[in-house]
Design an enzyme around this catalytic site. Sequence first.
Site: not given
Length: 510
Positions: A188, A222, A256, A275, A280, A366
């Site tokens: 990606k 995962k 995160e 992102d 995801h 983040k």
Amino acid sequence: MTAAATRPLHPNRMMPLPACPDSPTGDELKGASGVNSSAQSSRQGSPPRAQPARADALVIFGITGDLAKVMTFLSLYRLERRGLLDCPIVGVAVDDWTVENLKDRARTSIEGTGESIDPAVFDRFADRLSYVSGDFTDPATYERVAAAIEGKTSPVFYLEIPPFLFGQVVKQLSDAGLTQGARVVVEKPFGHDLTSADALAAELHQYIDESQLYRIDHYLGKMGLEEILHLRFQNTILEPLWNRNYVEAVEITMAESFGVEDRGHFYDPVGALRDVVVNHLMQVVAASAMEVPSRTDADTLKNSVAALFHSVEPASPEHYVRGQYDGYRSIEGVASDSTTETYAALRLQIENWRWAGVPFFIRTGKRLPVTQTELRLVFKRPPRIGLAGGRLADANQIVVKLDPTTGIRIIVDAHRADAVAVEPITLDMEFAAEGGEGPTPYEVLLHAALVGDSKRFTRQDAVDETWRVMQPLLDAPPPVHAYEPDTWGPKEAERLVAGYGRWHGPWIES
């Protein structure tokens, strides 16, 4: 018909969506999307296409880069240790290296991850390595690649390079006669919006078929995503509850604790939505909401994913909150007046029979207090009755933890022996404690590419659908709100869950 049923299919879709009472017929889908005959026959009940041949060579473009340093060498070494690597590995990069330089980089990269190296395993791995130096735009480079894999009929080409080079490299591979029987693995991002994603796909499809193209989204490697599907469809005490009759809301959190740090040049043009959300976290949405596939082959599984995405309404900017942590603009590579979001929270609606009316809340950011990714189902509360002393019981919850470790938590209301009042209790299970350490996502994905198992890779119709869902947020982004590091983002995100309680979690070990 519902809005989801009448939504037009995108012309570049490679595969059909499964038929359902409120969707177009197979003939309508074929006419709208150019469905190929193998896809159509698979949907009508004929056997799925044969499994591709196992790779007899792995060629990695960009092997001297950061991804190889932190992920690829380690993953391949661990596959070697598990006895799952059985082909030569050819590294290709512009750097003027020798094969000894490559072996040294492999060793230092593996050691740099904290992995303890077994000399015998590393020697076997290193013996597989060879190296081709050259410019990706020079046909002579591909002549040297052809010589390095001469006689191989099922190579895998792994493109650890920027997406703007994908088309150039695949064209050169095709011109050199190297794509017949090959698979091409790409990283990606798959475009930066719906238009660019389609343009990239159209460029690649000039030289290779969609079935040859393996798009990596490491979340599909995962253990937690596989466990979501297993939990839902292999446990009869859970599956009947996993719908609008019992579920009040679904929350997906990817927190995160770290920031952008030295990735400002990369991150500032991208932001949190591009992102991690469009790829995801939408994969988590798919695993948590899709219908059970009727077969286990890749086409059937991907049809179920695409059908789910097709039912998701376009996201509304009114239900989208963007945040940026204080100090972000001082990072090298970040514009001094940047409005890029480092935090994104949004609400999605799925217009199908199972999920109509149930909001899916997604948030990521983040410099939040912890690093944790989880899926959380919040169930409807029971009525207020005398058995509970007149109090309104807390909502039951099922939490699937995906990262950095995997596990399940069930929150129920119970009368504890050591408590005077009734209160919630939690039942926890860590997968690693029960079953040991599993393979890393890149181990899973690289092995799947080598054996030709495409189930864990994203198909173009799913890419199109996720961009379609997010495109309104890109077209009309709301203002970005500042938030302090080590907090849960801007306070404006609380309005998204108004009427549904609050944001929960994430599940943190005590």
